[in-house]
Every structure is written in structure tokens, then in C-alpha cells.
Design a protein around this motif. Structure first.
Motif, PDB file in Angstrom:
ATOM      1  N   GLY A 209       0.669  -1.184   0.066  1.00  0.00           N
ATOM      2  CA  GLY A 209      -0.058   0.036  -0.128  1.00  0.00           C
ATOM      3  C   GLY A 209       0.814   1.072   0.051  1.00  0.00           C
ATOM      4  N   LYS A 210       2.073   1.181   0.087  1.00  0.00           N
ATOM      5  CA  LYS A 210       2.873   2.366   0.339  1.00  0.00           C
ATOM      6  C   LYS A 210       3.006   3.044  -1.213  1.00  0.00           C
ATOM      7  CE  LYS A 210       7.627   4.255   1.208  1.00  0.00           C
ATOM      8  NZ  LYS A 210       9.038   3.767   1.610  1.00  0.00           N
ATOM      9  N   GLY A 211       3.360   2.190  -2.317  1.00  0.00           N
ATOM     10  CA  GLY A 211       3.487   2.886  -3.740  1.00  0.00           C
ATOM     11  C   GLY A 211       5.035   3.022  -3.710  1.00  0.00           C
ATOM     12  N   VAL A 212       5.249   3.300  -4.914  1.00  0.00           N
ATOM     13  CA  VAL A 212       6.769   3.425  -5.595  1.00  0.00           C
ATOM     14  C   VAL A 212       7.180   4.802  -5.496  1.00  0.00           C
ATOM     15  CG1 VAL A 212       6.452   1.238  -7.065  1.00  0.00           C
ATOM     16  CG2 VAL A 212       6.090   3.366  -7.995  1.00  0.00           C
ATOM     17  N   ASP A 213       8.157   5.068  -5.384  1.00  0.00           N
ATOM     18  CA  ASP A 213       8.919   6.429  -5.280  1.00  0.00           C
ATOM     19  C   ASP A 213       9.155   6.945  -6.735  1.00  0.00           C
ATOM     20  OD1 ASP A 213       9.797   6.377  -2.545  1.00  0.00           O
ATOM     21  OD2 ASP A 213      10.629   4.604  -3.170  1.00  0.00           O
ATOM     22  N   VAL A 214       9.356   5.879  -7.741  1.00  0.00           N
ATOM     23  CA  VAL A 214       9.342   6.524  -9.332  1.00  0.00           C
ATOM     24  C   VAL A 214       8.786   5.516 -10.184  1.00  0.00           C
ATOM     25  CG1 VAL A 214      11.357   6.902 -10.858  1.00  0.00           C
ATOM     26  CG2 VAL A 214      11.688   7.572  -8.577  1.00  0.00           C
ATOM     27  N   VAL A 215       8.119   6.109 -11.175  1.00  0.00           N
ATOM     28  CA  VAL A 215       7.684   5.419 -12.304  1.00  0.00           C
ATOM     29  C   VAL A 215       8.308   5.667 -13.465  1.00  0.00           C
ATOM     30  CG1 VAL A 215       5.754   4.865 -13.880  1.00  0.00           C
ATOM     31  CG2 VAL A 215       5.387   5.193 -11.307  1.00  0.00           C
ATOM     32  N   PHE A 216       9.048   4.883 -14.348  1.00  0.00           N
ATOM     33  CA  PHE A 216       9.656   4.890 -15.792  1.00  0.00           C
ATOM     34  C   PHE A 216       8.874   4.379 -16.704  1.00  0.00           C
ATOM     35  CE2 PHE A 216      13.567   4.025 -18.510  1.00  0.00           C
ATOM     36  CZ  PHE A 216      13.434   5.521 -19.189  1.00  0.00           C
ATOM     37  N   ASP A 217       8.153   5.448 -17.381  1.00  0.00           N
ATOM     38  CA  ASP A 217       6.993   4.998 -18.527  1.00  0.00           C
ATOM     39  C   ASP A 217       7.905   4.854 -19.807  1.00  0.00           C
ATOM     40  OD1 ASP A 217       4.935   4.690 -20.267  1.00  0.00           O
ATOM     41  OD2 ASP A 217       4.728   6.832 -20.134  1.00  0.00           O
ATOM     42  N   THR A 218       8.034   3.647 -20.599  1.00  0.00           N
ATOM     43  CA  THR A 218       8.371   3.533 -21.782  1.00  0.00           C
ATOM     44  C   THR A 218       7.369   3.232 -22.737  1.00  0.00           C
ATOM     45  OG1 THR A 218       8.934   1.229 -21.525  1.00  0.00           O
ATOM     46  CG2 THR A 218      10.733   2.703 -20.674  1.00  0.00           C
TER      47      THR A 218
END
Length: 331
Positions: A209-218
Motif C-alpha cells: 500500500g505504500k506505492g513506488v517512489d519512481v515510475v519510468f514510462d516507456t
């Protein structure tokens, strides 16, 4: 020299193999004998006319080079004839890499990693610079953070996994079931099968439930609009995909999210940083197909329709030889 020339915008038959003159070397330039190049989505986007206003025809395109310096300009002190180098030509700034020789501004050029072949090095320049700018410069990913990388088997995704792992981040990526072992071998800690699971729900479960710090969208599209739903507070989204239409990013507001849209600018510094990781064995190129220069149209078809093939990583071009290695077609 021989070169593959884009004569019109259109399909994979828009290229011609021609004899063209070699550009003269200016004081702060070098002339490189091209041993290998590689393909990027930008290449087929240019070919079909997506950037027609920026590419006068006829044109030599291409954005990856590994080769050997044959001539240096009068004001070049960084390199000598015989040095093995790799780099990305200036995008929309002159002739590209689909040729036997190339003249480049010396500030773009970096020494080729000693432990890579020319084919391997050429497969790294644009994707490596893009990943470095996206994860290091823009997202400022740090040890202990968690990153979601969309499209882990692609040319960019495969390098992003390795760089993120080398930084010390926890890596979550998306890939179809048959590619899970492959992306784990690159350094992914967890893999989401995007064909059978909702990645937002999967990230919530993986991060409790915390989530991610970074999303890298390709990938773009849904991967961009729904990515804020996976973020921790003050998370960052970095996208390298063109925005074809307006996007509703309202979900980012409640996460205090930062968005970065990257059309990378190349320089020696990014490649030197990447070279350090490569020579320490932390990053290794992933080549899924290789063809000679004369078969450029076939190479474009393969990359543009990569989902019809078992293609992992990059499509490389053997400019100085005749190497052929093709992935199987998915039935």
C-alpha cells in the motif's frame, strides 16, 4: 561511402542503399569509421513522417554509433586516430548513423567500453543516455527507493532495470509471463504480468500500500495516465513517450507528484557514467536481433512490429560485416 538513405516518408521500402560523399571534418569534429549502429523507435517514427518538419529529404537517419576514429579535427585533443568510440549523433542536427562513416562534434563522443563489442556498444548509446538522464538526472533515484519500470523487455527497459539495480533501488517491472525469468536475470526484484493483472493493484500489493517512489514510462497511454495511482507521496514519473493527445493527470495532484518528460540530449558525460557501470559488469547490453546495413528495411519492420516476434532488447546493425541473427516470430 555506402549509406542507407531515406528517400521519402512511408513504409520500410522507403530506404535506398546509395554511394554518398563523406562530410569534411571541422576543427572540433572527428570522422569515425562506423562498425555498428542500432535501431530505436525514433527511427521508424522519423521514417513514417512523424517528424517531417525536422528532417529534410533525402536523409541519412540513425541514432547509435560505435566505431573507430579515422580523422580528427585541428582543434581536437581528446582523441586520436585509432581510438574506439561510441555516441549518439546530434538528433535532427545532421546526418545520422546509417552509413559507413560519420562526422561528429567531439563533445558528443565517448570512449567505447573496453569489454564490449562494437555491436554491443552501438546498442547502448541512445537508450543508455536516455536511461541515465531519466533515472539519474531527472528522477534522482537513490538507494533504497522503489521504481516501477514499464516494459522491462524493451531496449530502454532492459537497460533501465540494470541501472536502477546498480543504484541500489528495488525494481518492479512489467512483462508478459514468458519473460519473467529474463527480466529477473537483469535485476528485477518483482515482475507484473501486464497481460493478466492490473499493475496498479499489483504495485499496491507488492509495496503493502505504500506505492513506488519512481515510475519510468516507456510505453505511454494507460501506463502514463494511471501511473500516479502507483506512487507514494512526492513520487516522480518520468516518461520518454510522445504525448499524442491531451492527458488527464489529475491523480498526480493528490500525490504531490513530479512529472518529467524526457527527449534526451546527448553528451559525453552521460556515456562516461554508463561506461563506468558497464566496465564494472553492472550493465550489459541486450541484443535481440542483428542484421547488416543493406537489410535496414527488414530491421525496421522487426522493431516496429516487435510484438510479432520474440524480441528482447535492441535490434543492432552490423555496418562493417554481414551478421544475421533473428528472433523467432510468435505464432
Amino acid at each position: 561511402m555506402k549509406a542507407i538513405v531515406l528517400t521519402r516518408f512511408g513504409g520500410t521500402d522507403a530506404f535506398e542503399l546509395r554511394d554518398v560523399s563523406v562530410p569534411e571534418v571541422e576543427p572540433r569534429q572527428v570522422r569515425v569509421r562506423v562498425h555498428a549502429t542500432a535501431l530505436n523507435p525514433l527511427d521508424y517514427q522519423i521514417r513514417r513522417g512523424d517528424y517531417a518538419d525536422h528532417v529534410p529529404l533525402p536523409a541519412i537517419i540513425g541514432h547509435d554509433i560505435s566505431g573507430v576514429i579515422e580523422e580528427v579535427g585541428s582543434h581536437v585533443t581528446e582523441f586520436r586516430v585509432g581510438d574506439a568510440v561510441y555516441y549518439t549523433p546530434r538528433i535532427f542536427g545532421g546526418p545520422g548513423s546509417y552509413a559507413e562513416q560519420h562526422v561528429a562534434d567531439v563533445d558528443l563522443v565517448a570512449r567505447k567500453p573496453e569489454n564490449l563489442s562494437h555491436l554491443e556498444a552501438a546498442s547502448l548509446t541512445l537508450v543508455g543516455g536516455t536511461v541515465w538522464e531519466s533515472l539519474v538526472t531527472r528522477a534522482q533515484l537513490t538507494v533504497g527507493e522503489t521504481i516501477l519500470i514499464h516494459g522491462g523487455t524493451g531496449g530502454v527497459g532492459a537497460i533501465a532495470i540494470q541501472v536502477a539495480e546498480a543504484i541500489g533501488a528495488r525494481v518492479i517491472t512489467t512483462a508478459k509471463a514468458g519473460d519473467h525469468e529474463f527480466v529477473r536475470s537483469l535485476g528485477a526484484d518483482a515482475v507484473i504480468d501486464h497481460t493478466s493483472a492490473d499493475y496498479v493493484d499489483a504495485v499496491a500489493e507488492l509495496t503493502r500500500g505504500k506505492g513506488v517512489d519512481v515510475v519510468f514510462d516507456t510505453i505511454g497511454g494507460d501506463a502514463l495516465t494511471r501511473s500516479p495511482l502507483t506512487l507514494a507521496d512526492s513520487g516522480r514519473v518520468v516518461s520518454i513517450v510522445d504525448l499524442a493527445q491531451p492527458q488527464n493527470l489529475i491523480e498526480a495532484w493528490g500525490r504531490n507528484a513530479a512529472y518529467h518528460f524526457v527527449f534526451t540530449r546527448q553528451n559525453r558525460g552521460k556515456l562516461d557514467g554508463l561506461t563506468a557501470l558497464v566496465e564494472r559488469g553492472r550493465v550489459k547490453p541486450v541484443i535481440g536481433a542483428t542484421l547488416p546495413l543493406a537489410r535496414m528495411g527488414e530491421a525496421h519492420e522487426l522493431l516496429e512490429n516487435r510484438r510479432s516476434y520474440a524480441l528482447r532488447g535492441k535490434v543492432a546493425i552490423d555496418v562493417a560485416g554481414e551478421t544475421v541473427a533473428l528472433p523467432p516470430r510468435i505464432l
